[in-house]
Design a protein around this motif. Structure first.
Motif, short mmCIF file in Angstrom:
data_model
loop_
_atom_site.label_atom_id
_atom_site.label_comp_id
_atom_site.label_asym_id
_atom_site.label_seq_id
_atom_site.Cartn_x
_atom_site.Cartn_y
_atom_site.Cartn_z
N ILE A 256 2.31 -10.01 36.68
CA ILE A 256 1.12 -9.25 37.24
C ILE A 256 -0.02 -10.03 37.19
CG2 ILE A 256 0.28 -7.55 37.53
CD1 ILE A 256 2.14 -5.67 35.92
N PHE B 65 -7.58 -8.27 41.40
CA PHE B 65 -7.18 -6.96 41.28
C PHE B 65 -7.98 -5.85 40.69
CE2 PHE B 65 -4.66 -3.73 39.29
CZ PHE B 65 -4.10 -2.89 40.84
N THR C 150 -10.58 -4.96 43.01
CA THR C 150 -10.23 -3.99 43.76
C THR C 150 -9.74 -2.31 43.40
OG1 THR C 150 -9.66 -6.20 45.30
CG2 THR C 150 -8.74 -3.76 45.57
N LEU C 151 -9.93 -2.22 42.54
CA LEU C 151 -8.75 -1.66 41.50
C LEU C 151 -9.95 -0.43 41.12
CD1 LEU C 151 -7.34 0.79 39.78
CD2 LEU C 151 -7.10 -0.60 38.34
N THR D 214 -11.68 0.76 44.32
CA THR D 214 -10.86 1.92 44.95
C THR D 214 -10.77 3.05 44.18
OG1 THR D 214 -8.90 0.49 45.40
CG2 THR D 214 -8.42 2.64 45.47
N THR E 109 0.65 4.90 47.99
CA THR E 109 -0.07 5.15 46.17
C THR E 109 1.11 3.99 45.40
OG1 THR E 109 1.65 6.75 45.84
CG2 THR E 109 -0.70 7.29 46.42
N ASN E 110 2.38 3.50 46.53
CA ASN E 110 3.21 2.72 45.11
C ASN E 110 2.66 1.48 44.48
OD1 ASN E 110 4.75 4.18 46.93
ND2 ASN E 110 5.89 2.47 48.18
N GLY E 111 1.28 0.77 45.28
CA GLY E 111 0.77 -0.41 44.24
C GLY E 111 0.20 0.33 43.29
N PHE E 112 -0.90 1.40 43.03
CA PHE E 112 -0.79 2.06 41.63
C PHE E 112 0.49 2.33 40.84
CE2 PHE E 112 -3.21 4.60 44.12
CZ PHE E 112 -4.27 3.64 44.47
N ASP E 113 1.95 1.98 41.22
CA ASP E 113 2.83 1.81 39.85
C ASP E 113 2.12 0.73 38.81
OD1 ASP E 113 3.68 3.82 41.95
OD2 ASP E 113 5.65 2.37 42.19
N ASN E 114 1.88 -0.36 39.51
CA ASN E 114 1.60 -0.77 38.46
C ASN E 114 0.17 -1.23 37.05
OD1 ASN E 114 3.54 -3.03 38.65
ND2 ASN E 114 2.90 -3.43 40.76
#
Length: 179
Positions: free
Chosen positions: A2, A7, A10-11, A14, A48-53
């Protein structure tokens, strides 16, 4: 592997914005129907798919840090961090609830239904899958266009300004504007 370059920032942004919005969203009640419509819209667009990682990525980073500090205990570190990550995995539902509440406060129930209907349609699914490719190509075209316009604007401006700038340069040749 990953990639986390950028990120993390950004995270963090967010999560800060989401926390502020979630606080405001909690201040106003939402109905179960609004949350259900919001969930359908979120699922349709994959919001919210991007939050899976997030959790697996955090686990990888924590393991790397701990193994670097205690390399002789790598197997114990990996097993323990994985075990704890799995124990925390159910908390992902909290993020889904927060997202649904935020969407329910941001959009009306009718808007949420329209969003879900559109993105569940063939054209909506195509927009989700091919939209990023089209956007990337449009950005490339805009860059190429800007380079051409810049070149032509400089050339045409220099052509018109040469007589004026050349006269001011005491009989010397007109200066070409810097590129």
């Amino acid at each position: 592997m990953i990639k986390f370059a950028g990120f993390g920032r950004t995270l963090a942004a967010t999560l800060i914005v989401s926390a502020a919005l979630a606080g405001a969203a909690r201040a106003q009640d939402v109905t179960d129907e609004q949350v259900k419509a919001a969930r359908a819209a979120i699922d349709a667009i994959g919001a919210t798919n991007g939050f899976d990682n997030i959790l697996p990525g955090l686990a990888v980073r924590i393991k790397a840090t701990l193994v670097q500090a205690s390399p002789n205990h790598e197997s114990e570190i990996n097993a323990t961090v994985d075990e704890q990550a799995l124990a925390l995995a159910p908390r992902r539902a909290d993020l889904e609830r927060e997202a649904a509440t935020i969407y329910a406060k941001t959009f009306t129930q009718e808007e949420l239904k329209a969003i879900a209907d559109f993105y569940n349609s063939p054209v909506g699914k195509k927009l989700l899958s091919d939209g990023p490719i089209a956007t990337r190509e449009v950005m490339k075209a805009a860059e190429i266009w800007a380079v051409g316009v810049d070149r032509d604007l400089r050339a045409e401006s220099a052509k018109k300004l040469n007589p004026i700038l050349g006269a001011a340069a005491e009989g010397g040749e007109a200066q070409q504007p810097q590129q």
